[in-house]
Scaffold this motif. Sequence first.
Motif, PDB file in Angstrom:
ATOM      1  N   ARG A 124      76.903  25.412  -1.246  1.00 18.86           N
ATOM      2  CA  ARG A 124      76.045  25.320  -2.414  1.00 18.86           C
ATOM      3  C   ARG A 124      74.556  25.507  -2.111  1.00 18.86           C
ATOM      4  NH1 ARG A 124      76.774  19.305  -4.615  1.00 18.86           N
ATOM      5  NH2 ARG A 124      74.770  19.653  -5.627  1.00 18.86           N
ATOM      6  N   GLU A 125      74.222  26.070  -0.958  1.00 21.45           N
ATOM      7  CA  GLU A 125      72.813  26.299  -0.641  1.00 21.45           C
ATOM      8  C   GLU A 125      72.317  27.548  -1.359  1.00 21.45           C
ATOM      9  OE1 GLU A 125      69.834  27.151   3.156  1.00 21.45           O
ATOM     10  OE2 GLU A 125      71.947  26.650   3.487  1.00 21.45           O
ATOM     11  N   GLN A 132      70.080  24.253  -9.780  1.00 22.20           N
ATOM     12  CA  GLN A 132      71.482  24.628  -9.588  1.00 22.20           C
ATOM     13  C   GLN A 132      71.973  24.224  -8.202  1.00 22.20           C
ATOM     14  OE1 GLN A 132      72.894  28.415 -11.607  1.00 22.20           O
ATOM     15  NE2 GLN A 132      70.677  28.760 -11.706  1.00 22.20           N
ATOM     16  N   GLU A 133      71.102  24.367  -7.194  1.00 22.64           N
ATOM     17  CA  GLU A 133      71.485  23.932  -5.853  1.00 22.64           C
ATOM     18  C   GLU A 133      71.685  22.419  -5.818  1.00 22.64           C
ATOM     19  OE1 GLU A 133      69.966  24.899  -1.442  1.00 22.64           O
ATOM     20  OE2 GLU A 133      68.449  23.927  -2.686  1.00 22.64           O
ATOM     21  N   GLN A 165      75.957  23.440  -9.797  1.00 20.77           N
ATOM     22  CA  GLN A 165      76.548  24.128 -10.953  1.00 20.77           C
ATOM     23  C   GLN A 165      75.466  24.861 -11.719  1.00 20.77           C
ATOM     24  OE1 GLN A 165      76.683  20.809 -14.453  1.00 20.77           O
ATOM     25  NE2 GLN A 165      78.209  20.535 -12.844  1.00 20.77           N
ATOM     26  N   GLY A 166      75.910  25.772 -12.590  1.00 14.23           N
ATOM     27  CA  GLY A 166      74.978  26.550 -13.388  1.00 14.23           C
ATOM     28  C   GLY A 166      75.469  27.976 -13.533  1.00 14.23           C
ATOM     29  N   PRO A 167      74.980  28.710 -14.501  1.00 16.83           N
ATOM     30  CA  PRO A 167      75.507  30.050 -14.798  1.00 16.83           C
ATOM     31  C   PRO A 167      75.345  31.033 -13.654  1.00 16.83           C
ATOM     32  CG  PRO A 167      73.477  29.639 -16.004  1.00 16.83           C
ATOM     33  CD  PRO A 167      73.907  28.326 -15.433  1.00 16.83           C
ATOM     34  N   CYS A 168      74.161  31.090 -13.056  1.00 19.32           N
ATOM     35  CA  CYS A 168      73.930  32.071 -11.994  1.00 19.32           C
ATOM     36  C   CYS A 168      74.556  31.607 -10.688  1.00 19.32           C
ATOM     37  CB  CYS A 168      72.437  32.316 -11.829  1.00 19.32           C
ATOM     38  SG  CYS A 168      71.687  32.846 -13.373  1.00 19.32           S
ATOM     39  N   PHE A 169      74.637  30.287 -10.518  1.00 17.69           N
ATOM     40  CA  PHE A 169      75.350  29.711  -9.378  1.00 17.69           C
ATOM     41  C   PHE A 169      76.806  30.170  -9.420  1.00 17.69           C
ATOM     42  CE2 PHE A 169      75.274  26.432  -6.110  1.00 17.69           C
ATOM     43  CZ  PHE A 169      76.615  26.096  -5.979  1.00 17.69           C
ATOM     44  N   TYR A 214      73.681  20.436 -15.163  1.00 19.14           N
ATOM     45  CA  TYR A 214      72.620  21.449 -15.173  1.00 19.14           C
ATOM     46  C   TYR A 214      71.973  21.611 -16.552  1.00 19.14           C
ATOM     47  CZ  TYR A 214      70.500  26.100 -15.295  1.00 19.14           C
ATOM     48  OH  TYR A 214      69.638  27.146 -15.493  1.00 19.14           O
ATOM     49  N   ALA A 215      72.802  21.718 -17.593  1.00 18.63           N
ATOM     50  CA  ALA A 215      72.312  22.109 -18.916  1.00 18.63           C
ATOM     51  C   ALA A 215      71.201  21.206 -19.474  1.00 18.63           C
ATOM     52  CB  ALA A 215      73.476  22.195 -19.899  1.00 18.63           C
TER      53      ALA A 215
END
Length: 250
Positions: free
Chosen positions: A60-61, A79-80, A84-88, A113-114
Amino acid sequence: MGDDLGDGLWEELAVRLADMARTLLSQETVQDTLDQIVRHAVTLVGGCEQAGILVVEGRREVRTLAATSELVHASDQLQEEVGQGPCFDATRRKNEVFRIADMNASLHRWPKYAPRARRLGIGSVMGFLLFTEDDNLGALDMYSTRRRAFTERSERVGWLLASHAAVALSSARTHAQLGEALETRNEIGEALGIVMERYKLTEEQAFTVLRRSSQERNVKLRDIARTVARTGEIPGAAGGPPGPGVTAGA
């Protein structure tokens, strides 16, 4: 202008994408190519206010490769932090495209994230995987402070832009790797010549000396060769013989 592009608008877009592709391929460095990609995303994709490119290394880095604003850096760091997150997610699902119309409506998908993304000022986001058949190059993320800023047309244009960008980025990286390989070969060749002359060794023996220095000092062979080429000295040798197992004058 509605979501459906007429022939004239598609033709204009095709011309602008072609111009972008030529611009990307003319960049001198990989970083220049990355920076141009995010600038073109803001210019060409409807609703896009900020853009960035990230890669996820290990579990997750997150590493930001290019960004048009601090908001992009903040989103990548978030996100890191939460994993989590869309681009992640986009970097882990080939062919995946995310278009989040309203960040408030994505709490169930990215509950960590959201809500914090909304506090950063992110209203809507799109994420595109940058990939070719051989490489996963990261994710191109596009942000707007407005909710529902991205339409189906935005997604189509973004996908086309990401496809062109992936090819250009892959080409830039290949070119850089070839250049680095040639430079490394030249440096190693020069270092081998110095060691061969100084200690009256064969090429194979000289390479053994460089490799041993690299292993003992935990330094890349290229860096050892560069030091030898610049200073005439083998790191760790202190002017003495090349070491056990290598006989000078053999």
